[in-house]
Scaffold this motif. Structure first.
Motif: not given
Length: 214
Positions: A123-144
């Protein structure tokens, strides 16, 4: 005041109970070495799945750390997967000895949750970001503002637990998931965010201040 008790994350109970039961069985039939090994595994499982209470920063607009570990990336980058534009990015690497419960960085409403199967590079390697399994949570804040926190599997991580869904209201500092057995969390923030950590810093989920998003 901090609580003195250290609870266990529910994900840990099957491991703790199984290894504890194995310890008992081995001890009853006088298999000392297997019993000792199972006892050590029970202790490690209890330690790994600990879920301590944390006291979060009180500053207005605080960006609260989502994971225990070491900051390995702080930069400005062009993101095309999560927020689609220029962002500030903070990456935190969790080794097997860190607390692995993840927390919400900024209050808001979940706009999307994306799970992507993938590989299991270190996970500390750059290719982990592109190829590893992930779960992404996108959040909208009250300040838009909009931000994204991404749980990324690692070399021995084989389970990402994400306990929020689309349209859920979330509060800064609250628990929302866990990555089992070492990995990383990436945080993508608007350019307006003022970052206060640097590469090499040791941080704690729900307690360390990563910056301010006014």
């Amino acid at each position: 005041m901090k609580q003195t008790t250290i609870p266990i994350h529910p994900e840990g109970y099957p491991f703790i109970l199984f290894s504890g039961f194995a310890t008992l069985i081995f001890a009853l039939i006088d298999l000392c070495i297997p019993a000792l090994g199972a006892l050590l595994l029970t202790g490690f499982s209890t330690y790994f799945f600990r879920d301590p209470s944390r006291v979060q920063p009180e500053q207005e607009g605080a960006i609260i750390c989502p994971a225990d570990g070491k900051v390995i990336v702080v930069n400005e980058t062009e993101d095309t997967r999560f927020l689609d534009g220029k962002v500030k990015k903070i990456s935190i690497f969790m080794n097997v000895f860190n607390v692995h419960v993840n927390r919400i960085p900024i209050s808001g409403t979940v706009s999307s949750v994306t799970f992507q199967p993938g590989r299991f590079y270190a996970a500390d390697k750059d290719k982990a970001v592109l190829h590893n399994e992930y779960a992404a949570v996108t959040v909208n804040t009250p300040s838009q503002h909009q931000y994204c926190v991404v749980q990324i599997a690692g070399l021995i991580a084989r389970r990402i637990v994400c306990q929020v869904t689309k349209n859920d209201p979330v509060t800064a500092g609250t628990r929302y998931g866990l990555i089992r057995f070492g990995s990383r969390v990436d945080l993508y923030l608007p350019l307006e965010a003022e970052i206060s950590v640097k590469v090499g810093d040791k941080v704690k989920a729900g307690e360390s201040l990563l910056g301010i998003l006014a």
